[in-house]
Scaffold this motif. Structure first.
Motif, mmCIF file in Angstrom:
data_model
loop_
_atom_site.group_PDB
_atom_site.id
_atom_site.type_symbol
_atom_site.label_atom_id
_atom_site.label_comp_id
_atom_site.label_asym_id
_atom_site.label_seq_id
_atom_site.Cartn_x
_atom_site.Cartn_y
_atom_site.Cartn_z
ATOM 1 N N PHE A 141 0.823 -1.210 0.000
ATOM 2 C CA PHE A 141 0.000 0.000 0.000
ATOM 3 C C PHE A 141 0.859 1.263 0.000
ATOM 4 C CE2 PHE A 141 -2.595 -3.347 1.689
ATOM 5 C CZ PHE A 141 -3.875 -3.081 1.237
ATOM 6 N N GLU A 142 0.231 2.355 -0.419
ATOM 7 C CA GLU A 142 0.866 3.670 -0.383
ATOM 8 C C GLU A 142 0.564 4.307 0.975
ATOM 9 O OE1 GLU A 142 0.646 5.797 -4.481
ATOM 10 O OE2 GLU A 142 -1.217 4.660 -4.304
ATOM 11 N N THR A 143 1.489 4.183 1.899
ATOM 12 C CA THR A 143 1.251 4.682 3.255
ATOM 13 C C THR A 143 2.120 5.887 3.607
ATOM 14 O OG1 THR A 143 2.863 3.086 4.136
ATOM 15 C CG2 THR A 143 0.551 2.404 4.083
ATOM 16 N N ARG B 181 -6.373 16.402 4.611
ATOM 17 C CA ARG B 181 -5.465 16.086 5.711
ATOM 18 C C ARG B 181 -5.142 14.595 5.788
ATOM 19 N NH1 ARG B 181 -8.411 19.078 10.643
ATOM 20 N NH2 ARG B 181 -10.224 18.266 9.510
ATOM 21 N N THR B 182 -6.026 13.760 5.250
ATOM 22 C CA THR B 182 -5.785 12.316 5.292
ATOM 23 C C THR B 182 -4.498 11.951 4.562
ATOM 24 O OG1 THR B 182 -8.159 11.857 5.382
ATOM 25 C CG2 THR B 182 -6.720 10.061 4.674
ATOM 26 N N LEU B 183 -4.255 12.594 3.419
ATOM 27 C CA LEU B 183 -3.066 12.289 2.629
ATOM 28 C C LEU B 183 -1.787 12.744 3.309
ATOM 29 C CD1 LEU B 183 -4.300 13.215 -0.972
ATOM 30 C CD2 LEU B 183 -4.308 10.984 0.159
ATOM 31 N N SER C 88 0.406 9.860 7.662
ATOM 32 C CA SER C 88 0.927 8.530 7.351
ATOM 33 C C SER C 88 0.342 7.465 8.275
ATOM 34 C CB SER C 88 2.454 8.526 7.454
ATOM 35 O OG SER C 88 2.977 7.249 7.166
ATOM 36 N N ALA C 89 0.123 7.820 9.537
ATOM 37 C CA ALA C 89 -0.436 6.855 10.490
ATOM 38 C C ALA C 89 -1.848 6.444 10.081
ATOM 39 C CB ALA C 89 -0.443 7.450 11.896
ATOM 40 N N LEU C 90 -2.636 7.413 9.616
ATOM 41 C CA LEU C 90 -3.998 7.107 9.187
ATOM 42 C C LEU C 90 -3.988 6.253 7.924
ATOM 43 C CD1 LEU C 90 -7.024 7.389 9.455
ATOM 44 C CD2 LEU C 90 -6.881 9.620 8.326
ATOM 45 N N LEU C 91 -3.100 6.562 6.990
ATOM 46 C CA LEU C 91 -2.984 5.759 5.772
ATOM 47 C C LEU C 91 -2.583 4.323 6.107
ATOM 48 C CD1 LEU C 91 -1.171 8.320 3.425
ATOM 49 C CD2 LEU C 91 -3.574 7.622 3.332
ATOM 50 N N THR C 92 -1.731 4.172 7.105
ATOM 51 C CA THR C 92 -1.330 2.834 7.548
ATOM 52 C C THR C 92 -2.504 2.092 8.164
ATOM 53 O OG1 THR C 92 0.942 3.590 7.951
ATOM 54 C CG2 THR C 92 0.254 1.551 9.029
ATOM 55 N N ASP C 93 -3.295 2.802 8.960
ATOM 56 C CA ASP C 93 -4.484 2.185 9.562
ATOM 57 C C ASP C 93 -5.468 1.730 8.483
ATOM 58 O OD1 ASP C 93 -3.508 2.570 12.095
ATOM 59 O OD2 ASP C 93 -4.652 4.416 12.463
#
Length: 267
Positions: A170-172, A184-186, A189-194
């Motif tokens: 994945f692109e995290t 803000r999601t992009l 990084s922690a949210l993208l990992t979740d």
């Protein structure tokens, strides 16, 4: 579904000149169609749409027209677009409904070999990760559609050898600040990992669902089987899944244990 290279896709759209690359028009329209379900209604009203459903239908019809006219030749882009188009179903009797698009997407995926493990090949690692995500998107969507429509799933466990999704697929990493600076999601990084962990858990859950919907638990029957049917009955879609009547306590227990293990290990 994590079926596009989001960083590349958004970068090309943000840049807007085509100098940094090009994206499929079919895929772009399909992304717009799915995105309409989430944008603020004020934007749709400004664009002239009275309701969200009318906006979704308009963008869906654009995607469908491009597909029907064979505008796109890249089969990977076609699969990506078709998976997104499965989120439209206007009436139960539509010939080209969710079930139809799902079948076409899976057929194309098998044709180009997305169901095979790309690790031993010379395909670039970045493309391997994308293809892996697309295949698991096919798998997840196939089983969720089957569950929702009481239809048999098309992809069986023995039909593919793609390993389970991993975080590295994945692109995290945090996206550059010039790409959708308002999102803000992009930048998290922690949210993208979740989100990646949740997608992996969803894929594992769909594996459990595939075992529940397998031949050991349900069978495909034709409605009104053995009864006289008129011409209208023969022309209607009637394939559905029905619970088998046999005593299958061992199989049910195995499925129950598998679901319990998934729940314990889920994030």
């Amino acid at each position: 579904m994590p079926l596009i290279e989001l960083r590349e896709f958004l970068g090309i759209v943000e840049e807007g000149t085509g100098d940094s690359g090009r994206i499929s028009l079919l895929l772009f329209q399909a992304v717009m169609f799915t995105g309409v379900a989430f944008v603020d209604m004020s934007h749709l009203t400004t664009a002239g749409f009275a309701t969200r459903n009318k906006a979704r239908k308009a963008f869906y019809l654009k995607s469908r027209a491009l597909y029907d006219f064979d505008y796109e030749t890249d089969r990977v882009a076609i699969i990506q677009a078709l998976l997104l188009m499965t989120y439209w179903c206007e009436t139960p009797d539509n010939q080209k409904d969710t079930w139809h698009w799902m079948g076409v997407a899976i057929s194309l995926a098998n044709t180009i070999g997305l169901h095979r493990n790309p690790s031993p090949t010379t395909i670039p690692p970045r493309k391997q990760k994308l293809w892996k995500r697309i295949w698991w998107s096919c798998f997840m969507r196939d089983h969720l559609v089957a569950l929702g429509m009481r239809r048999p799933s098309r992809i069986k466990d023995e039909d593919f050898d793609i390993p389970m999704l991993e975080l590295e697929d994945f692109e995290t990493e945090e996206f550059p600040s010039h790409i959708l600076s308002c999102c803000r999601t992009l930048r998290n990084s922690a949210l993208l990992t979740d989100l990646a962990h949740l997608c992996i858990a969803k894929a594992k859950l769909c594996l459990c669902i595939s075992h529940v919907l397998s031949d050991a638990q349900y069978s495909v029957l034709i409605r009104n089987k053995g009864q006289a049917m008129g011409q209208e009955d023969y022309t209607r879609s009637s394939v559905m899944l029905f619970p088998m009547k046999l005593d299958q306590t061992d199989e049910v227990r195995d499925c129950d244990s598998e679901l319990a293990e998934w729940l314990v290990s889920s994030p």
